[in-house]
Design an enzyme around this catalytic site. Structure first.
Site, PDB file in Angstrom:
ATOM      1  N   GLU A  86       0.832  -1.199   0.000  1.00 28.70           N
ATOM      2  CA  GLU A  86       0.000   0.000   0.000  1.00 28.70           C
ATOM      3  C   GLU A  86       0.872   1.255   0.000  1.00 28.70           C
ATOM      4  O   GLU A  86       1.903   1.311   0.653  1.00 28.70           O
ATOM      5  CB  GLU A  86      -0.927  -0.006   1.214  1.00 28.70           C
ATOM      6  CG  GLU A  86      -1.949  -1.131   1.121  1.00 28.70           C
ATOM      7  CD  GLU A  86      -3.110  -0.968   2.105  1.00 28.70           C
ATOM      8  OE1 GLU A  86      -4.259  -1.050   1.645  1.00 28.70           O
ATOM      9  OE2 GLU A  86      -2.864  -0.777   3.303  1.00 28.70           O
ATOM     10  N   CYS A  99       3.606   8.599   0.724  1.00 28.69           N
ATOM     11  CA  CYS A  99       4.131   7.718   1.760  1.00 28.69           C
ATOM     12  C   CYS A  99       4.402   6.352   1.120  1.00 28.69           C
ATOM     13  O   CYS A  99       3.472   5.659   0.726  1.00 28.69           O
ATOM     14  CB  CYS A  99       3.094   7.617   2.876  1.00 28.69           C
ATOM     15  SG  CYS A  99       3.585   6.539   4.205  1.00 28.69           S
ATOM     16  N   CYS A 106       5.942  -6.484   7.843  1.00 29.33           N
ATOM     17  CA  CYS A 106       7.067  -6.018   8.650  1.00 29.33           C
ATOM     18  C   CYS A 106       7.404  -7.094   9.666  1.00 29.33           C
ATOM     19  O   CYS A 106       6.522  -7.748  10.211  1.00 29.33           O
ATOM     20  CB  CYS A 106       6.709  -4.721   9.382  1.00 29.33           C
ATOM     21  SG  CYS A 106       8.103  -4.026  10.289  1.00 29.33           S
ATOM     22  N   CYS A 110       5.513  -4.208  16.213  1.00 31.26           N
ATOM     23  CA  CYS A 110       5.158  -3.262  17.272  1.00 31.26           C
ATOM     24  C   CYS A 110       3.659  -3.441  17.522  1.00 31.26           C
ATOM     25  O   CYS A 110       2.882  -3.470  16.557  1.00 31.26           O
ATOM     26  CB  CYS A 110       5.442  -1.829  16.831  1.00 31.26           C
ATOM     27  SG  CYS A 110       7.144  -1.601  16.266  1.00 31.26           S
ATOM     28  N   CYS A 113       0.800  -1.401  15.788  1.00 37.02           N
ATOM     29  CA  CYS A 113       0.877  -1.175  14.339  1.00 37.02           C
ATOM     30  C   CYS A 113       0.237  -2.321  13.572  1.00 37.02           C
ATOM     31  O   CYS A 113       0.559  -3.483  13.781  1.00 37.02           O
ATOM     32  CB  CYS A 113       2.342  -1.016  13.928  1.00 37.02           C
ATOM     33  SG  CYS A 113       2.566  -0.873  12.150  1.00 37.02           S
ATOM     34  N   CYS A 335      -1.309   6.489   9.509  1.00 36.07           N
ATOM     35  CA  CYS A 335      -0.105   5.826  10.034  1.00 36.07           C
ATOM     36  C   CYS A 335      -0.475   4.551  10.754  1.00 36.07           C
ATOM     37  O   CYS A 335      -1.357   4.537  11.605  1.00 36.07           O
ATOM     38  CB  CYS A 335       0.589   6.684  11.085  1.00 36.07           C
ATOM     39  SG  CYS A 335       1.183   8.234  10.527  1.00 36.07           S
TER      40      CYS A 335
HETATM   41  N1  SAH Z   1       8.852   0.956  10.246  1.00 33.05           N
HETATM   42  C1  SAH Z   1       9.193   2.321  10.233  1.00 33.05           C
HETATM   43  C2  SAH Z   1       8.447   3.061   9.159  1.00 33.05           C
HETATM   44  C3  SAH Z   1       6.954   3.106   9.328  1.00 33.05           C
HETATM   45  S1  SAH Z   1       6.559   4.734   9.748  1.00 33.05           S
HETATM   46  C4  SAH Z   1       8.937   2.905  11.586  1.00 33.05           C
HETATM   47  O1  SAH Z   1       8.316   2.251  12.412  1.00 33.05           O
HETATM   48  O2  SAH Z   1       9.391   4.022  11.817  1.00 33.05           O
HETATM   49  C5  SAH Z   1       4.964   4.630  10.350  1.00 33.05           C
HETATM   50  C6  SAH Z   1       4.802   5.491  11.589  1.00 33.05           C
HETATM   51  O3  SAH Z   1       3.457   5.315  12.082  1.00 33.05           O
HETATM   52  C7  SAH Z   1       5.737   5.044  12.704  1.00 33.05           C
HETATM   53  O4  SAH Z   1       6.142   6.127  13.488  1.00 33.05           O
HETATM   54  C8  SAH Z   1       4.816   4.154  13.490  1.00 33.05           C
HETATM   55  O5  SAH Z   1       5.293   3.967  14.776  1.00 33.05           O
HETATM   56  C9  SAH Z   1       3.525   4.908  13.433  1.00 33.05           C
HETATM   57  N2  SAH Z   1       2.360   4.074  13.729  1.00 33.05           N
HETATM   58  C10 SAH Z   1       2.268   2.726  13.650  1.00 33.05           C
HETATM   59  N3  SAH Z   1       1.031   2.310  14.005  1.00 33.05           N
HETATM   60  C11 SAH Z   1       0.327   3.429  14.306  1.00 33.05           C
HETATM   61  C12 SAH Z   1      -1.014   3.649  14.711  1.00 33.05           C
HETATM   62  N4  SAH Z   1      -1.854   2.648  14.859  1.00 33.05           N
HETATM   63  N5  SAH Z   1      -1.398   4.919  14.928  1.00 33.05           N
HETATM   64  C13 SAH Z   1      -0.540   5.953  14.740  1.00 33.05           C
HETATM   65  N6  SAH Z   1       0.725   5.802  14.358  1.00 33.05           N
HETATM   66  C14 SAH Z   1       1.157   4.550  14.132  1.00 33.05           C
HETATM   67 FE1  SF4 Z   2       7.166  -2.304  11.520  1.00 31.34          FE
HETATM   68 FE2  SF4 Z   2       4.956  -0.987  12.155  1.00 31.34          FE
HETATM   69 FE3  SF4 Z   2       6.891  -1.263  13.969  1.00 31.34          FE
HETATM   70 FE4  SF4 Z   2       7.268   0.359  11.855  1.00 31.34          FE
HETATM   71  S1  SF4 Z   2       5.758   0.630  13.488  1.00 31.34           S
HETATM   72  S2  SF4 Z   2       8.697  -1.146  12.686  1.00 31.34           S
HETATM   73  S3  SF4 Z   2       6.112  -0.764  10.269  1.00 31.34           S
HETATM   74  S4  SF4 Z   2       5.672  -2.921  13.065  1.00 31.34           S
END
Ligand code: SAH
Ligand code: SF4
Length: 371
Positions: A86, A99, A106, A110, A113, A335
């Site tokens: 996406e 983006c 991934c 986390c 996410c 995000c």
């Molecule tokens: N993997 C990299 C790049 C992804 S950036 C990273 O984690 O930095 C995507 C951003 O959105 C990251 O800062 C992530 O922590 C944030 N994010 C992930 N899940 C989210 C959610 N449910 N609500 C808001 N931000 C979120």
């Molecule tokens: Fe992976 Fe989502 Fe964590 Fe970024 S925030 S490292 S995309 S699991």
């Protein structure tokens, strides 16, 4: 696509073309967005015909395009082996950010996410990362590059995946996107976000020089180990040291620290105090990200009042800390909401076919020989 200038020149030389041809073709592909050799009118007619017979300028297929009430667009792209990813476009009044994703899924998981709830299927190639930019440009009709008032001005590497786990292909793609005779998006308009792969951060600064964003999300190791599991491998002390050493980070070009607001988890006054202590002396700014919910998510977003109090504490300590307005939530484009479920199944089927010797290398090379 996905080949840098030297590789393109070598490819064309292999087809018996002179070096200047590579410059012309590069310009057609990346400045004009042209995919059809027969329309590359500065090339001699016979060269057009020959290249058309040998190569192809590919784009990922658009499986689905969704438009949010707020104007954001999300595409589900499919690559040659069936892998899907996406990509989101976030237009603003006088600019807009695309983006892009660097992996399908991934590996990091986390817990807040949605992408992390999908296992890692595979890395994207440079061709596939560049392909997202090219296909999004096709869709927004912003060719040639010189067109005035373009909306796609910035790139954020914040889609699916951890870019620093796929560094080589990501770096190659970004250098192609930055090339002044092509799409020419300057490093100052590109931001790469990492969850904190500390040992790779120096290379990002030295080799790419793009803006850096860190998904910090917690002010101490104990909490960060739970929220951003890579912290167990590269704890805060190591991460903060990498930020201190980041070339090009100074007050005018600060590192962004992303901080997701999770109700009752990381949003208290004590967390804000610890945070300020942690980043003392670093050229950073904060981005407070209201948690975007997704089906089955184990968290809630902090209340507006809590977020404002948190932001005020950081502001009073001298840091910029805007609460980011979420975009595209209605189409799950915000995000942390990206996921390409359908892909996984198809990909494992594909893998089985490759293992059985029915298909060859799944990697997609945009500009490659017609079989
Ligand atoms: N993997 C990299 C790049 C992804 S950036 C990273 O984690 O930095 C995507 C951003 O959105 C990251 O800062 C992530 O922590 C944030 N994010 C992930 N899940 C989210 C959610 N449910 N609500 C808001 N931000 C979120
Ligand atoms: Fe992976 Fe989502 Fe964590 Fe970024 S925030 S490292 S995309 S699991």
């Amino acid at each position: 696509m996905g080949r840098n200038r030297e590789e393109l020149a070598a490819l064309l030389a292999g087809a018996g073309e002179k070096p200047f041809r590579a410059k012309q073709v590069w310009h057609w592909i990346y400045h004009h967005g042209e995919t059809d050799f027969s329309r590359m009118t500065t090339l001699a007619k016979d060269a057009r015909g020959k290249l058309d017979g040998l190569f192809r300028v590919a784009r990922p297929d658009v499986v689905r395009e969704q438009v949010s009430k707020d104007g954001s667009k999300k595409w589900l792209f499919r690559f040659e082996d069936g892998a899907e990813t996406e990509t989101v476009f976030l237009p603003e009044e006088d600019r807009g950010a695309l983006c892009v994703s660097t992996q399908v899924g991934c590996a990091l998981r986390c817990p807040f996410c949605r992408t992390g709830s999908q296992l890692l299927a595979r890395d994207l190639t440079a061709a596939e990362i560049v392909g997202q930019v090219m296909a999004a440009r096709d869709a927004t009709g912003e060719w040639p590059r010189a067109k005035k008032d373009r909306l796609m001005t910035n790139i954020v590497v914040m889609g699916m995946g951890e870019p620093l786990f796929n560094y080589d292909e990501t770096a190659k793609a970004l250098l192609i996107i930055m090339d002044g005779e092509g799409t020419a998006i300057s490093k100052r308009r590109i931001t790469l976000s990492t969850s904190g792969v500390a040992p790779m951060i120096g290379r990002v600064g030295a080799e790419l020089g793009v803006n850096l964003a860190i998904s910090l999300h917690a002010p101490n190791d104990e909490l960060r180990n739970k929220l951003v599991p890579i912290n167990k491998k590269y704890p805060l002390a190591q991460l903060i040291k990498a930020l201190r050493d980041y070339p090009g980070a100074h007050n005018a070009r600060r590192i962004t620290l992303e901080y997701i607001m999770l109700r009752g988890v990381n949003d208290g006054p004590g967390h804000a105090r610890q945070l300020v202590r942690l980043v003392k002396g670093l050229p950073v700014k904060f981005n407070l990200l209201p948690f975007n919910e997704w089906p089955g998510a184990p968290f809630k977003c902090s209340t507006g009042q809590t977020m404002r109090r948190f932001a005020k504490f950081l502001n009073d300590a001298g840091y910029s800390a805007p609460i980011r307005a979420p975009r595209g939530r209605d189409i799950m484009a915000a995000c942390g909401q990206l996921r390409s479920d359908s892909q996984r199944l198809r990909f494992s089927r594909q893998k089985a076919r490759i293992a059985a010797g029915i298909e060859d290398d799944p990697h997609f090379h945009g500009l490659g020989k017609n079989q």
